[in-house]
Design an enzyme around this catalytic site. Sequence first.
Site, PDB file in Angstrom:
ATOM      1  N   ALA A   1       0.865  -1.172   0.000  1.00  0.00           N
ATOM      2  CA  ALA A   1       0.000   0.000   0.000  1.00  0.00           C
ATOM      3  C   ALA A   1       0.904   1.225   0.000  1.00  0.00           C
ATOM      4  O   ALA A   1       2.089   1.126   0.319  1.00  0.00           O
ATOM      5  CB  ALA A   1      -0.851  -0.018   1.268  1.00  0.00           C
TER       6      ALA A   1
ATOM      7  N   GLY B   1       0.286  -5.010   0.673  1.00  0.00           N
ATOM      8  CA  GLY B   1      -0.872  -4.981  -0.217  1.00  0.00           C
ATOM      9  C   GLY B   1      -0.558  -5.563  -1.593  1.00  0.00           C
ATOM     10  O   GLY B   1      -1.454  -6.064  -2.285  1.00  0.00           O
TER      11      GLY B   1
ATOM     12  N   GLU C   1      -0.914  -9.209  -1.133  1.00  0.00           N
ATOM     13  CA  GLU C   1      -2.350  -9.505  -1.004  1.00  0.00           C
ATOM     14  C   GLU C   1      -3.024  -9.449  -2.383  1.00  0.00           C
ATOM     15  O   GLU C   1      -3.914 -10.254  -2.677  1.00  0.00           O
ATOM     16  CB  GLU C   1      -3.010  -8.511  -0.034  1.00  0.00           C
ATOM     17  CG  GLU C   1      -2.577  -8.733   1.409  1.00  0.00           C
ATOM     18  CD  GLU C   1      -2.977  -7.601   2.340  1.00  0.00           C
ATOM     19  OE1 GLU C   1      -2.644  -6.438   2.023  1.00  0.00           O
ATOM     20  OE2 GLU C   1      -3.618  -7.862   3.365  1.00  0.00           O
TER      21      GLU C   1
ATOM     22  N   GLU D   1       3.828  -5.687   7.280  1.00  0.00           N
ATOM     23  CA  GLU D   1       3.032  -4.666   7.970  1.00  0.00           C
ATOM     24  C   GLU D   1       3.406  -4.490   9.441  1.00  0.00           C
ATOM     25  O   GLU D   1       3.385  -3.378   9.959  1.00  0.00           O
ATOM     26  CB  GLU D   1       1.532  -4.993   7.855  1.00  0.00           C
ATOM     27  CG  GLU D   1       0.926  -4.705   6.486  1.00  0.00           C
ATOM     28  CD  GLU D   1       1.136  -5.818   5.463  1.00  0.00           C
ATOM     29  OE1 GLU D   1       1.957  -6.723   5.706  1.00  0.00           O
ATOM     30  OE2 GLU D   1       0.482  -5.776   4.399  1.00  0.00           O
TER      31      GLU D   1
HETATM   32  N1  3HC Z   1       4.655   3.383   0.019  1.00  0.00           N
HETATM   33  C1  3HC Z   1       5.147   4.561  -0.339  1.00  0.00           C
HETATM   34  N2  3HC Z   1       6.442   4.762  -0.659  1.00  0.00           N
HETATM   35  C2  3HC Z   1       7.252   3.705  -0.631  1.00  0.00           C
HETATM   36  C3  3HC Z   1       6.791   2.425  -0.269  1.00  0.00           C
HETATM   37  C4  3HC Z   1       5.414   2.275   0.051  1.00  0.00           C
HETATM   38  N3  3HC Z   1       4.896   1.102   0.383  1.00  0.00           N
HETATM   39  N4  3HC Z   1       7.839   1.572  -0.308  1.00  0.00           N
HETATM   40  C5  3HC Z   1       8.895   2.291  -0.698  1.00  0.00           C
HETATM   41  N5  3HC Z   1       8.556   3.575  -0.885  1.00  0.00           N
HETATM   42  C6  3HC Z   1       9.410   4.660  -1.355  1.00  0.00           C
HETATM   43  C7  3HC Z   1      10.523   4.984  -0.371  1.00  0.00           C
HETATM   44  O1  3HC Z   1      10.092   5.893   0.597  1.00  0.00           O
HETATM   45  C8  3HC Z   1      11.585   5.564  -1.287  1.00  0.00           C
HETATM   46  O2  3HC Z   1      11.223   6.896  -1.533  1.00  0.00           O
HETATM   47  P1  3HC Z   1      12.360   8.008  -1.745  1.00  0.00           P
HETATM   48  O3  3HC Z   1      13.150   7.565  -2.932  1.00  0.00           O
HETATM   49  O4  3HC Z   1      11.572   9.254  -1.948  1.00  0.00           O
HETATM   50  O5  3HC Z   1      13.153   8.006  -0.485  1.00  0.00           O
HETATM   51  C9  3HC Z   1      11.399   4.795  -2.580  1.00  0.00           C
HETATM   52  O6  3HC Z   1      10.094   4.217  -2.502  1.00  0.00           O
HETATM   53  C10 3HC Z   1      12.402   3.691  -2.810  1.00  0.00           C
HETATM   54  O7  3HC Z   1      12.448   2.889  -1.648  1.00  0.00           O
HETATM   55  P2  3HC Z   1      13.825   2.290  -1.126  1.00  0.00           P
HETATM   56  O8  3HC Z   1      14.888   3.337  -1.134  1.00  0.00           O
HETATM   57  O9  3HC Z   1      13.507   1.612   0.167  1.00  0.00           O
HETATM   58  O10 3HC Z   1      14.169   1.245  -2.278  1.00  0.00           O
HETATM   59  P3  3HC Z   1      14.793  -0.180  -2.105  1.00  0.00           P
HETATM   60  O11 3HC Z   1      14.928  -0.703  -3.475  1.00  0.00           O
HETATM   61  O12 3HC Z   1      15.979  -0.154  -1.209  1.00  0.00           O
HETATM   62  O13 3HC Z   1      13.672  -1.056  -1.330  1.00  0.00           O
HETATM   63  C11 3HC Z   1      11.449  -1.926  -0.872  1.00  0.00           C
HETATM   64  C12 3HC Z   1      12.427  -1.275  -1.920  1.00  0.00           C
HETATM   65  C13 3HC Z   1      11.964  -3.300  -0.483  1.00  0.00           C
HETATM   66  C14 3HC Z   1      10.102  -2.025  -1.523  1.00  0.00           C
HETATM   67  C15 3HC Z   1      11.406  -1.041   0.383  1.00  0.00           C
HETATM   68  O14 3HC Z   1      11.175   0.298   0.007  1.00  0.00           O
HETATM   69  C16 3HC Z   1      10.335  -1.436   1.362  1.00  0.00           C
HETATM   70  O15 3HC Z   1      10.543  -2.336   2.158  1.00  0.00           O
HETATM   71  N6  3HC Z   1       9.169  -0.714   1.336  1.00  0.00           N
HETATM   72  C17 3HC Z   1       8.117  -0.932   2.277  1.00  0.00           C
HETATM   73  C18 3HC Z   1       7.250  -2.073   1.859  1.00  0.00           C
HETATM   74  C19 3HC Z   1       6.093  -2.242   2.815  1.00  0.00           C
HETATM   75  O16 3HC Z   1       6.232  -2.074   4.009  1.00  0.00           O
HETATM   76  N7  3HC Z   1       4.936  -2.599   2.258  1.00  0.00           N
HETATM   77  C20 3HC Z   1       3.773  -2.807   3.059  1.00  0.00           C
HETATM   78  C21 3HC Z   1       3.029  -1.536   3.180  1.00  0.00           C
HETATM   79  S1  3HC Z   1       1.664  -1.634   4.300  1.00  0.00           S
HETATM   80  C22 3HC Z   1       0.465  -2.444   3.414  1.00  0.00           C
HETATM   81  O17 3HC Z   1       0.679  -2.835   2.300  1.00  0.00           O
HETATM   82  C23 3HC Z   1      -0.842  -2.603   4.109  1.00  0.00           C
HETATM   83  C24 3HC Z   1      -1.754  -3.524   3.399  1.00  0.00           C
HETATM   84  O18 3HC Z   1      -1.833  -4.753   4.067  1.00  0.00           O
HETATM   85  C25 3HC Z   1      -3.134  -2.947   3.296  1.00  0.00           C
END
Ligand code: 3HC
Length: 695
Positions: free
Chosen positions: A64, A103, A106, A126
Amino acid sequence: MHSPAVSLEQRANIGLLTINNPPVNALSQAVRQGLLETLRKAISDKEIEAIVIQCSGKTFIAGADISEFGKPPMRPYLPDLLKELQNSSKPIVAALFGTVLGGGFETALSCHYRIALTGTKIGLPEVKLGLIPGAGGTQLLPRVCGIETALELITSGKHVTVESPQAKGVANKIIEADLLNHAISFAQQVAFHKPLVATPLLDVKMSASDKIIFDQYRAKLAKRSRGQLAPQRAIDSIENTLSLSFGQGLEKERAYFLECRESSQSGAMRHAFFAEKAAARVTHSPHVKKPKMIEKIAIIGAGTMGGGIAMSFVDSGFPVTLVETTTQNLERGLAGITQRYGKMVKGGRISQVQMNARLNLITTTCDYQDLSEIDLVVEAAFESMDVKRSIFSKLDTVCKPEAIIASNTSYLNIDEIAESTCRANQVLGMHFFSPANIMKLLEIVRCKETDEATLVSAVALAKRIGKISTVVGMCYGFVGNRMYSCYGREANLLLLEGATPSQIDKAMIAWGMAMGPLTVNDMSGIDIAYKARKENPDLPDDPLYFQAANLLVESGRLGQKTKAGFYQYDDFGIQSDDPVALALFRQEALSLEVPQREVSQESIQTRLIYALINEGSKILEEGIAQRSGDIDVIWLNGYGFPRYMGGPMFYADMLGLRSVLSTIQSLYDETGKDWWKPSELLIELAQTGKSFSDV
Ligand code: 3HC
């Protein structure tokens, strides 16, 4: 031309939905809206018989859009979109690569089939954001991979590759290359398979032991994720798959998700996520410079710190030259590294082959002439200005002109060290935390003369070795240790006021810190900071300042290594309060006329945490930290500050700076100590109703 977040094109009888939302294809409102519209179009198009969902860029959907949390929710909601995927009358194939998270996973689980490139990572991270999966993850994953895998993946938040045993069942097909063509031909093969089975219709995969496993997980997580709401809610939600229908389970999951999303814990953990990303950005940079190519590293000093730093580079494939004054020192250093890798092999964290490959990357020498081709040197020698200046001046003569020279000093003035070279612009601090190969944090210290190219090169290198780095300015102890000395100062004062070491440590653990300050000090050696204090003429001139620690060191109690420090240690290393140390503190308190009192848990917590906040504010005011979030990142990753509190500055913002100022002002009034004088920045922000995050 601006490309839409989601596009639909037809390839033969297949409808291809392509998501294009750089950098990680997060499920923003535009993506959800685009997916819904293109999906409906594809389903109603008579020429389309099956659908493929793919992503452009570097990854399938990584989750998400976290930046939307905390804002008013926007339709269409993800669970509604996923319901339409699950109910599609045409088969849907998800084409997975990169990191398929949250997400995004999912979404993939809501498709009928999944085809993946080898090495694709899947996960429901999450909990790391203080959340549980909120679009069906807790109900879908047990149906695809079983209860135990769902518990493990969802409560840990870890990523696994699609080939791993835990991901069994996720991918219908794993391929080496050419994902899109494989996905399209796979969709053509399954286009007419009947009946079409959506994931919600699958039975939950359960083994006989799964009924008791929930309580085992609850107990395990009460320790591992102490104080956190989300992991416990995740267990509740997965357990619901045993008694509730898919729809009922989904409703409960949504309620838990919303409870978590609104919690201060999740707010704090989301702040930590973005603060860590922002920390790696260098501000005040007039021109963005390209990082220099850094491939060959040298480490000066093969002690515990130097060895750990060497390991963190070879772990990422960098060749390292380890430098010592004598071959005996080199042998001892290398033996230490070999022993540490040996433990990792024993624990199953790396294989013997990996250990050998890493050791092969290390070359040793006592001759500085061997460093002529090195790109970056990290000096981790004895903490003495004379020693460091002499090393830097030697390095300056042997290293190639473009080489960067960094010091790992914890306290010394790197500007003064840099003066011993003719390349002060290429000198900076790289302050690793012990054990350097494990701890994620790296403080990159910008000195008076450090140029931007040097700085951005160090930041880029930190990312390549998997560190979370922050750029800080030059001052005694930089950000982390400077604040830690205020935190430790209060612990030491409280000992003179009548608190026991165990009372102080227990209070801070109850507050959420990973360890108590006095246990940490006993482990690292009380003499280290003692010596650093002796070398610093600018510390507060107050007889009480770190007097408890001074007394211990001067009576030969240096911590665990002498089996006596703040605590006493038995032959098994078990610690307990020591009447001898307590008497020492009491006697000193009497002679310094410090009144004795009953010290409450709350007052210990207030003194230590507010000391951090006031010093953090001064650091921000002086420009030593670039942003308040950087200070939080340092405390979360270097000092065991609870992630669900977001870091000291975020915590202060949550309390409201007016109330924080009033507590600090009362401590100043009560004690009359200069160190409690409220920071000017804190006063200004509190008076204007602002937060540290506004700076
Ligand atoms: N939402 C918004 N922005 C995100 C994001 C997300 N889920 N994931 C990454 N970004 C952004 C980062 O903030 C970063 O932005 P910036 O360049 O402006 O600083 C950019 O994307 C690149 O991210 P990274 O520098 O971390 O890139 P990497 O290649 O090193 O890593 C990744 C990529 C493994 C996807 C890592 O960013 C990550 O772990 N992201 C979080 C993933 C996450 O937690 N997803 C679950 C979200 S909660 C959810 O989905 C709820 C659902 O169940 C409803």
